[in-house]
Every structure is written in structure tokens, then in C-alpha cells.
Design an enzyme around this catalytic site. Structure first.
Site, short mmCIF file in Angstrom:
data_model
loop_
_atom_site.label_atom_id
_atom_site.label_comp_id
_atom_site.label_asym_id
_atom_site.label_seq_id
_atom_site.Cartn_x
_atom_site.Cartn_y
_atom_site.Cartn_z
N HIS A 43 9.40 -27.76 -25.10
CA HIS A 43 8.66 -27.78 -23.98
C HIS A 43 7.92 -26.48 -23.70
O HIS A 43 6.48 -26.23 -23.50
CB HIS A 43 9.14 -28.09 -22.87
CG HIS A 43 9.72 -29.49 -22.84
ND1 HIS A 43 11.00 -30.03 -22.99
CD2 HIS A 43 9.16 -30.81 -22.96
CE1 HIS A 43 11.21 -31.12 -22.96
NE2 HIS A 43 10.14 -31.81 -23.16
N GLN A 67 8.23 -47.03 -19.25
CA GLN A 67 8.52 -46.75 -20.98
C GLN A 67 9.92 -46.88 -21.23
O GLN A 67 10.16 -46.85 -22.66
CB GLN A 67 7.94 -45.44 -21.31
CG GLN A 67 8.40 -44.47 -21.03
CD GLN A 67 7.75 -42.94 -21.43
OE1 GLN A 67 6.76 -42.78 -20.68
NE2 GLN A 67 8.48 -42.30 -22.23
N GLY A 153 3.95 -32.69 -28.18
CA GLY A 153 4.67 -32.26 -29.67
C GLY A 153 4.72 -33.20 -30.39
O GLY A 153 4.75 -34.44 -30.17
N VAL A 182 9.72 -27.98 -32.40
CA VAL A 182 10.60 -26.92 -32.61
C VAL A 182 12.07 -27.60 -32.78
O VAL A 182 12.42 -28.52 -32.43
CB VAL A 182 10.72 -26.50 -31.22
CG1 VAL A 182 11.37 -25.05 -30.82
CG2 VAL A 182 9.16 -25.73 -30.77
N SER A 197 15.41 -33.39 -25.05
CA SER A 197 16.49 -33.55 -23.85
C SER A 197 17.48 -34.24 -24.21
O SER A 197 18.53 -34.19 -23.63
CB SER A 197 15.57 -34.02 -22.95
OG SER A 197 14.38 -33.06 -22.53
#
Length: 313
Positions: A43, A67, A153, A182, A197
Site C-alpha cells: 500500500h 464484497q 496494485g 510488492v 493484509s
């Protein structure tokens, strides 16, 4: 254009759409980084790019209930707003928009955004209704913030494709910017693992074993680079690696072209991709890598935030 990383103070916290609109009035080029919080170096990379390219940067932190399916991890999704404010500020954010669910979906809310085609395979099939929730909340965020650019991302490759289709189909005046995945740096036991996460649900040893996903993707990349274009044989190269991890419950390993659909044989296209999703130790993880071009991979720095993870029940 702002200098990358110039923000170090805690960003201003906004909690309602009206506060966002008032705070951004006349502020120039706005960059939006939509997140569900529990921010990590991935992030921070998105925020830093927005800081370098825009006059003002907004990070949304909202765990979107629309979602999540009824058996998914909404209730235990990791949250730490104070930490998120620190990560966002250090990366250059000016504002964090953290609305309550009622501010985004007030009583009587009855609108859903459906996107056909690109939302249907892969996670669309594995998680019915997921991309309806994604498209609905992203459209709301774009309407509230009115950003010049929004940053997503590439780890969530199908989500990025869905958002781009949303913006194109509805003629929205926002540029969607995809930022390379990343990954954990080479000096860690879980080198190559895509940052997420949800990784915080895994112990260090489980994170190391989760690198089977990225290793499988690289096996497909290697076969493609060697000239293989048959999707069945490309997929088998990845399955051979995934088979080494007995705890993995695979949702899919897909070798696809630009439309995310399975085809018997790939043509040479820079948007060819290999994607994987599955559950490992009860945690659903996703990853993907490009086939048509050499991958651009960012590594998390040694100084990246490394939160102490809650262990899932």
C-alpha cells in the site's frame, strides 16, 4: 507535482462523503488509493507513487462488506486505524477517508453495479457477488473523491481489469494506474511472497510455505519464456510445483490472455498472465505474474512496517 515521500505528519482523517468533498475543493490533481486498511509496504508503494504524481493524495480505508461472501472473513479482517494513519502519512498521504458502513450504504441503499465478461471467470466464479461489491464501492469512491488518478496494485489483477472496464464503460474521468506487485524481499524466509493484509493470518513458517504460489507462477513464466504456448502444458508446469504443498486447497491456476479467459493456446501478447488462488492453512491467498513481458517486481524494504499479526480463530 509533489515530491515523493514528502508527507510525514499524520494525515487528516475524514469520515463522510461531505467532509471529503469539502476538503478536496480546489485542491488540484487528486490521487486516490483505495484500500481495506491494515496497510503494508505494498500500500505504501501505491501511496508514494500517487504522492509523486498528484497534488493531493487520499487513501480510503474501508472494509467493504458488499464484497465479502457469507462464509468469508469479514468479521475477522484485520483492522488498525492508528497504524494505518501512520503508514499512510509516512508514505505521503494528505487525507485518510475512513467511513462507517452506514456512510457508504445508508438505510435504503439498493444499487448494485454489475460488470459482465471480465468479472465472470476466476475469482468471479470462486466468489459469487464479489466483483459486484468491488465495482459498487469503487464507483462510489470515484464519485466521492473525483480523483484525477486512482492507484490499484497488480496483485489483484482481475480486480484491476474490472475497475478499468468500469471506468471505460461509464466514461469516468479518472485514470486507473496499475502498480506492480510488492513482494517480500530476498533476505526474508518468505522471499517472493506477494504482500497482502491476509498474510498476517499466517505464522512465519506458514508464510514461508506460502511462497509455493510465487514459485509455481515462476515455473509457468519459465516455460513460457522457453517457447511453450499450449496453456495445458503451461498450467501443468505450475501444478507440478503446487503439488509439493499438501496443505494447499487450490481454487484455480489459470493461464489466460487479455480477456482472462482460458484458451487452448496463447498468442504472443504482453497481457498474457498466469493467476493462482487457493486456501493455505485456512487463509485465501491470490497471486499472479505476467507472461508476455518480463515481470516488474518491487521488493519490500527492510524498513517496511511489519505488524504483529492476529492469529485467526
Amino acid at each position: 507535482m509533489a515530491e515523493a515521500g514528502q508527507g510525514t505528519a499524520s494525515p487528516r482523517l475524514l469520515t463522510t462523503p461531505a467532509e471529503v468533498r469539502a476538503a478536496l475543493a480546489g485542491r488540484g490533481r487528486v490521487g486516490l488509493v483505495p484500500t481495506m486498511g491494515y496497510l503494508h509496504e505494498g500500500h505504501a508503494t501505491l501511496i508514494a507513487q500517487a504522492r509523486a504524481e498528484c497534488d493531493v493524495v487520499v487513501v480510503s480505508v474501508f472494509v467493504n462488506p458488499m464484497q465479502f461472501g457469507p462464509t468469508e472473513d469479514l468479521a475477522k479482517y484485520p483492522c488498525d486505524l492508528e497504524r494505518d494513519l501512520g503508514v499512510a502519512g509516512a508514505a505521503g498521504a494528505d487525507f485518510v477517508f475512513h467511513p462507517a458502513a452506514g456512510a457508504m450504504y445508508p438505510a435504503g441503499f439498493s444499487t448494485r453495479v454489475e460488470i459482465s465478461g471480465v468479472s465472470e471467470p476466476l475469482d468471479g466464479a470462486a466468489r459469487p457477488g464479489h466483483f459486484t461489491g468491488v465495482a459498487t464501492v469503487v464507483l462510489k469512491l470515484l464519485n466521492i473523491v473525483q480523483p484525477t488518478r486512482a492507484y490499484f496494485g497488480e496483485k489483484d489483477w482481475q480486480q484491476l481489469a474490472v475497475v478499468r472496464r468500469l471506468v471505460s464503460d461509464l466514461d469516468l474521468n479518472t485514470e486507473i494506474v496499475g502498480v506492480p506487485t510488492v513482494r517480500a524481499s530476498a533476505d526474508t524466509p518468505h522471499a517472493g511472497l506477494a504482500l497482502s493484509s491476509r498474510n498476517t493470518y499466517l505464522s512465519p513458517e506458514q508464510q514461508r510455505r506460502a511462497t509455493v504460489l510465487s514459485r509455481a507462477l515462476r515455473a509457468v513464466q519459465a516455460a513460457y519464456a522457453g517457447g511453450e504456448r499450449d496453456t495445458g502444458r503451461l498450467r501443468q508446469a505450475g501444478l507440478d510445483v503446487l503439488g509439493s504443498e499438501p496443505e494447499l486447497a487450490l481454487d484455480y491456476l489459470a493461464v489466460v490472455g487479455p480477456d482472462l479467459r482460458d484458451v487452448p493456446r496463447l498468442t504472443d501478447d504482453p497481457l498474457n498472465r498466469v493467476l493462482v488462488a487457493g486456501r493455505l492453512f485456512g487463509v485465501r491467498l491470490i497471486d499472479n505474474m505476467p507472461l508476455g513481458v518480463a515481470p516488474t517486481v518491487a521488493a519490500a524494504s527492510a524498513a517496511a512496517p511489519s505488524p504483529s499479526a492476529p492469529t485467526p480463530a
